[in-house]
Design an enzyme around this catalytic site. Structure first.
Site, PDB file in Angstrom:
ATOM      1  N   ASP A  89      28.347  16.371  42.202  1.00  0.00           N
ATOM      2  CA  ASP A  89      26.985  15.888  42.530  1.00  0.00           C
ATOM      3  C   ASP A  89      26.556  14.604  41.818  1.00  0.00           C
ATOM      4  O   ASP A  89      25.399  14.501  41.384  1.00  0.00           O
ATOM      5  CB  ASP A  89      25.962  17.002  42.245  1.00  0.00           C
ATOM      6  CG  ASP A  89      26.234  18.264  43.039  1.00  0.00           C
ATOM      7  OD1 ASP A  89      27.182  18.292  43.830  1.00  0.00           O
ATOM      8  OD2 ASP A  89      25.487  19.243  42.840  1.00  0.00           O
ATOM      9  N   GLU A 135      25.293  18.075  46.597  1.00  0.00           N
ATOM     10  CA  GLU A 135      24.309  19.104  46.929  1.00  0.00           C
ATOM     11  C   GLU A 135      23.338  18.529  47.955  1.00  0.00           C
ATOM     12  O   GLU A 135      22.865  17.394  47.783  1.00  0.00           O
ATOM     13  CB  GLU A 135      23.533  19.544  45.671  1.00  0.00           C
ATOM     14  CG  GLU A 135      22.493  20.628  45.996  1.00  0.00           C
ATOM     15  CD  GLU A 135      21.686  21.087  44.771  1.00  0.00           C
ATOM     16  OE1 GLU A 135      22.063  20.765  43.628  1.00  0.00           O
ATOM     17  OE2 GLU A 135      20.644  21.755  44.998  1.00  0.00           O
ATOM     18  N   LYS A 165      27.537  20.882  49.829  1.00  0.00           N
ATOM     19  CA  LYS A 165      27.190  22.258  49.469  1.00  0.00           C
ATOM     20  C   LYS A 165      25.670  22.444  49.486  1.00  0.00           C
ATOM     21  O   LYS A 165      24.928  21.572  49.030  1.00  0.00           O
ATOM     22  CB  LYS A 165      27.766  22.602  48.088  1.00  0.00           C
ATOM     23  CG  LYS A 165      27.269  21.730  46.932  1.00  0.00           C
ATOM     24  CD  LYS A 165      28.063  22.054  45.675  1.00  0.00           C
ATOM     25  CE  LYS A 165      27.592  21.305  44.454  1.00  0.00           C
ATOM     26  NZ  LYS A 165      26.237  21.578  43.998  1.00  0.00           N
ATOM     27  N   LYS A 223      23.921  25.456  44.302  1.00  0.00           N
ATOM     28  CA  LYS A 223      24.307  24.869  43.016  1.00  0.00           C
ATOM     29  C   LYS A 223      25.817  24.992  42.802  1.00  0.00           C
ATOM     30  O   LYS A 223      26.446  24.087  42.271  1.00  0.00           O
ATOM     31  CB  LYS A 223      23.538  25.547  41.870  1.00  0.00           C
ATOM     32  CG  LYS A 223      22.011  25.522  42.028  1.00  0.00           C
ATOM     33  CD  LYS A 223      21.450  24.132  42.244  1.00  0.00           C
ATOM     34  CE  LYS A 223      19.932  24.150  42.366  1.00  0.00           C
ATOM     35  NZ  LYS A 223      19.410  22.837  42.845  1.00  0.00           N
ATOM     36  N   VAL A 229      27.205  16.437  37.197  1.00  0.00           N
ATOM     37  CA  VAL A 229      25.875  16.850  36.746  1.00  0.00           C
ATOM     38  C   VAL A 229      25.315  17.990  37.603  1.00  0.00           C
ATOM     39  O   VAL A 229      25.676  18.122  38.758  1.00  0.00           O
ATOM     40  CB  VAL A 229      24.909  15.646  36.793  1.00  0.00           C
ATOM     41  CG1 VAL A 229      25.363  14.574  35.813  1.00  0.00           C
ATOM     42  CG2 VAL A 229      24.761  15.065  38.196  1.00  0.00           C
ATOM     43  N   CYS A 259      24.638  22.834  38.213  1.00  0.00           N
ATOM     44  CA  CYS A 259      25.732  22.839  39.202  1.00  0.00           C
ATOM     45  C   CYS A 259      27.117  22.902  38.576  1.00  0.00           C
ATOM     46  O   CYS A 259      28.031  23.500  39.152  1.00  0.00           O
ATOM     47  CB  CYS A 259      25.593  21.651  40.139  1.00  0.00           C
ATOM     48  SG  CYS A 259      24.155  21.836  41.216  1.00  0.00           S
TER      49      CYS A 259
HETATM   50  N1  TIU Z   1      23.638  19.268  40.842  1.00  0.00           N
HETATM   51  C1  TIU Z   1      22.764  20.008  40.160  1.00  0.00           C
HETATM   52  O1  TIU Z   1      22.958  20.313  38.994  1.00  0.00           O
HETATM   53  N2  TIU Z   1      21.567  20.356  40.819  1.00  0.00           N
HETATM   54  C2  TIU Z   1      20.377  20.539  40.190  1.00  0.00           C
HETATM   55  O2  TIU Z   1      19.379  20.856  40.823  1.00  0.00           O
HETATM   56  N3  TIU Z   1      20.344  20.294  38.828  1.00  0.00           N
HETATM   57  C3  TIU Z   1      19.240  20.279  38.026  1.00  0.00           C
HETATM   58  O3  TIU Z   1      19.420  20.191  36.819  1.00  0.00           O
HETATM   59  N4  TIU Z   1      18.035  20.343  38.563  1.00  0.00           N
END
Ligand code: TIU
Length: 225
Positions: free
Chosen positions: A23, A71, A128, A131, A156, A161
């Site tokens: 992501d 995501e 996807k 998460k 991240v 995720c």
């Molecule tokens: N990719 C991912 O971690 N999605 C999130 O929503 N992360 C947050 O920390 N919000």
């Protein structure tokens, strides 16, 4: 070849290992996207980009399998559970128009991966809705088709995720190495705790190492082969 890692060395076998980049989308790492609508300071994720660029380049040179995830949701949001759509009080909701397009919607500028880490045409991109990378995707089938049993996980955010993906992968029997400086969080304390949770208890979910340790092992592997 082995990567010096916590809690003990991680066996590196390039043929059965994939680099997974979770992501690294504008929606999370740049202003005007989903991460910012949740009230986060997205600049905290910028430190992930330079080391991850190096790792990506090295893995490509080594001929490793590289898989990117994103995501997000289809434009009619039919794959977004109401629980996710209505959660909290964000400044903009998923699907609302934002400065980089509709928030967290596939095909929008904000949903795509940042230029610095743009996938090559032959690299797999897994879209996807959740998460984790396995839920509602072909990720597991794609790994199986390629004979991949070991994942080097980056991206991240560490405790959301990345953690969900590592937990899902661990339960499915994959060996996961998480690169500490190639993952990041809006909450530095959660990043540290998230990494500690993975390696604790003898590696309950997997291994953790800095990218330097991984790159050293990769370089030695190439000399040896
Ligand atoms: N990719 C991912 O971690 N999605 C999130 O929503 N992360 C947050 O920390 N919000």
């Amino acid at each position: 070849m082995q990567v010096e890692a916590d809690p003990y060395p991680f066996e590196l076998d390039l043929a059965t290992t994939a680099l997974v980049i979770i992501d690294m989308q504008r929606d999370f790492v740049e202003p005007g996207g989903f991460g910012e609508t949740l009230g986060n300071d997205v600049s905290l994720l910028q430190s992930v980009v330079p080391p991850l660029r190096k790792v990506l380049a090295a893995c490509r040179t080594a001929g490793m399998t590289v898989i990117h995830t994103r995501e997000g949701h289809v434009p009619d949001l039919s794959d977004c559970p109401p629980a996710k759509l209505h959660r909290g009080a964000p400044s903009l909701r998923i699907g609302d128009p934002g400065p980089k397009g509709r928030i967290l919607v596939r095909g929008e500028y904000g949903h795509d991966i940042i230029d610095d880490l743009a996938p090559l045409p032959d690299e797999l991109v897994i879209d996807k809705p959740g998460k984790g990378s396995f839920h509602g995707t072909s990720f597991g089938a794609e790994l199986e088709a390629r004979g991949i049993t070991r994942l080097v996980v980056t991206g991240v955010t560490t405790e959301v995720c990345v953690h969900t993906t590592v937990r899902e992968a661990n339960d499915r029997g994959y060996e996961c190495l998480v690169l500490s400086d190639c993952t990041g969080s809006y909450f530095p304390a959660f990043h540290e705790a998230g990494l500690a949770m993975i390696a604790a208890q003898g590696g309950i979910f997997g291994w953790v190492a800095p990218s330097g340790a991984f790159l050293s092992a990769l370089a030695l592997q190439e000399v040896a082969s």
